[in-house]
Design an enzyme around this catalytic site. Structure first.
Site, PDB file in Angstrom:
ATOM      1  N   HIS A  46      88.138  43.932 -42.639  1.00 26.20           N
ATOM      2  CA  HIS A  46      89.290  44.236 -41.779  1.00 26.20           C
ATOM      3  C   HIS A  46      88.830  45.086 -40.600  1.00 26.20           C
ATOM      4  O   HIS A  46      88.209  46.131 -40.821  1.00 26.20           O
ATOM      5  CB  HIS A  46      90.376  44.968 -42.582  1.00 26.20           C
ATOM      6  CG  HIS A  46      90.907  44.137 -43.710  1.00 26.20           C
ATOM      7  ND1 HIS A  46      90.234  44.006 -44.910  1.00 26.20           N
ATOM      8  CD2 HIS A  46      92.023  43.355 -43.814  1.00 26.20           C
ATOM      9  CE1 HIS A  46      90.913  43.188 -45.708  1.00 26.20           C
ATOM     10  NE2 HIS A  46      92.010  42.786 -45.069  1.00 26.20           N
ATOM     11  N   ASP A  92      90.168  40.736 -40.648  1.00 26.88           N
ATOM     12  CA  ASP A  92      91.622  40.534 -40.565  1.00 26.88           C
ATOM     13  C   ASP A  92      92.328  41.781 -40.003  1.00 26.88           C
ATOM     14  O   ASP A  92      91.749  42.864 -39.946  1.00 26.88           O
ATOM     15  CB  ASP A  92      92.211  40.293 -41.969  1.00 26.88           C
ATOM     16  CG  ASP A  92      91.750  38.967 -42.552  1.00 26.88           C
ATOM     17  OD1 ASP A  92      90.913  38.299 -41.935  1.00 26.88           O
ATOM     18  OD2 ASP A  92      92.233  38.632 -43.656  1.00 26.88           O
TER      19      ASP A  92
END
Ligand code: ZN
Length: 498
Positions: A448, A306
């Site tokens: 991430h 993400d």
């Protein structure tokens, strides 16, 4: 000249059969200057020659120089001042001289030769795609360009519709076509100013709009779907190919249906599998569609990243994935994608999926429907401009959703089942151990692509998962192959075996 050409074929074919075309030395005196107006063109898979008639000639003879054998060959027994020479090979420049026999049986020759490179007419195969006629031809290394001509059956003249300046390109699409109309195509190769021959009759097809075809995974295999053709009843043939089995092979035949499930028996795992649909007894062929070959009996996980993209981190992760035959899903922040186009494309080219993580990383539970929709749509548009495809999955920032979010987002909401907390510790070893101790078949792993520590952890995680027998697939693939229907506004955490 073309009419003469046809007649001469019959005459010369008969005559040629009496001739021995060998290499002979010539003792002939060369009596005349000039070429006797010898002209050569590429025609009908060979060279067509014309020259001025000579009054005292009882028979014409041509001398042909072949540079590949460095020899002159005689062609005798020609009665008219033209000749179609089929005994020539593509890509070779032949030199010809005109000679003749006079009434006293003496051979006389014109001193100068005329040279021309033989350029065959490429053969064409035509097929219909959803919005074009596809013209495919056999290529020649002798060509500097190909010229593609088209006419309607009522036209007298050919129109050049395309010039292709790369001799390795072997097809074009003609989009300027109307459903149900007949078109005739022909093509010639050119080498600089030398014009190759073309097929005079051309190759004809009726443009019939092909069905559009899509494919997806299912627990039973790859599902191939297409729009039924012209709403009539047809037999559809489904073909498959992959890097493992590179030529098209028919895997299914169905009658009057718009769907076919290709079982896992016919799917090659670990590579892209392509499918196309043909209409039986026509030249109507769809564009191909593809799915990655995933073994349903082996464990699989979806790695997700993400908050990116970020060039250094995203590229490092993609490079690790590629080295290991793995793919992942990147939930991107819309406001970032224009600044990091290159790595986004890189991820798509590596077979990764791009998901939507809102435009400004808004915690959606703090906003009303209009803002939520705007955040999702703006991101999808930004991604589509760069990759050509809008995301079909959403991950809400912070994983925060409520009933407003669920009803406003017209896409499935993807959560996770393994949280690495990589953003918190920023330590590669802790990300690795979080994965190792929590992963199982069907996990969705959260990371991430903003931190070097995450990219470094990926370098360990991906080979380790591979060694444990895990296939690393995209979220959509994982859900589809495990039979989880992806529906708008529904929330998914994992895809364990049902
Ligand atoms: Zn986030």
């Amino acid at each position: 000249m073309k009419k003469i050409c046809f007649k001469s074929i019959a005459i010369t074919l008969v005559l040629l059969s009496f001739l021995s075309v060998g290499v002979t030395a010539f003792a002939t005196e060369q009596d005349f200057n000039g070429t006797n107006n010898l002209k050569i063109i590429n025609a009908k898979s060979g060279l067509f020659l014309t020259w001025d008639a000579v009054e005292e000639a009882t028979e014409y003879r041509l001398k042909r120089y072949d540079p590949t054998t460095d020899s002159w060959s005689p062609i005798t027994g020609i009665t008219k001042p033209y000749y179609q020479d089929y005994d020539v090979k593509n890509g070779i420049a032949y030199t010809y001289k005109v000679c003749y026999m006079n009434s006293e049986g003496v051979e006389k020759c014109f001193q100068e030769g005329v040279k021309l490179k033989c350029l065959y007419a490429p053969k064409i195969t035509l097929s219909c795609t959803p919005n074009s006629v596809m013209i495919v031809w056999n290529t020649y290394s002798s060509a500097s360009q190909y010229r593609i001509y088209r006419k309607l059956p009522s036209d007298k003249q050919w129109t050049c519709i395309r010039v292709v300046r790369d001799n390795k390109v072997n097809y074009i699409m003609d989009y300027n076509v109307i459903n149900g109309q007949n078109y005739i195509y022909t093509i010639k190769q050119m080498d600089g100013d030398v014009s190759g021959s073309y097929n005079i009759e051309g190759f004809s097809t009726r443009f019939c709009k092909a069905p559009t075809v899509t494919s997806k995974h299912s627990p039973k295999g790859a599902v191939i779907n297409w729009t039924k053709y012209n709403s009539g009843k047809y037999t559809y043939i489904i073909d498959h190919r992959s890097a493992v089995s590179p030529s098209w092979k028919t895997v299914g035949i169905v009658y009057d249906k718009g769907t076919y499930t290709c079982s896992f028996d016919n799917i090659d795992f670990g590579v892209i599998n392509y499918f196309r649909v043909r209409l039986k007894n026509t030249n109507v062929v769809t564009y191909s569609t593809s799915v990655y070959g995933i073994d349903p009996n082996k464990p699989m996980v979806a790695l997700t990243y993400d908050d990116g993209p970020l060039t250094s981190v995203t590229n490092s992760i993609v490079s690790t994935l590629k080295k290991n035959g793995a793919r992942a899903t990147f939930f991107v922040v819309g406001s970032r994608v224009n600044s990091y186009k290159g790595c986004l494309k890189n991820a798509v080219n590596a077979g990764c999926e791009i998901g939507n993580h809102t435009y400004d990383h808004y915690i959606l539970t703090n906003y009303k429907q209009g803002t939520i929709k705007n955040q999702i749509n703006k991101t999808n548009n930004a991604v589509k401009i760069i990759t050509g495809k809008a995301p079909t999955l959403v991950r809400a920032p912070g994983g925060s959703f409520n009933s407003t979010v669920k009803s406003s987002v017209k896409y499935p909401l993807i959560q996770w089942s393994v949280d690495t907390l990589d953003w918190k510790y920023r330590k590669s070893s802790s990300v690795v151990s979080a994965v190792k101790s929590n992963v199982k078949d069907g996990s969705v792993i959260l990371m991430h692509d903003l931190y070097k520590s995450t990219a470094d952890a990926t370098k360990t995680i991906v080979p380790w998962l591979k060694s444990q027998g895990y296939q690393m697939v995209t979220v959509t693939e994982l859900m589809q192959i495990r039979g989880y229907d992806l529906k708008a506004g529904q929330v998914y955490y994992s895809a364990y075996k049902k």
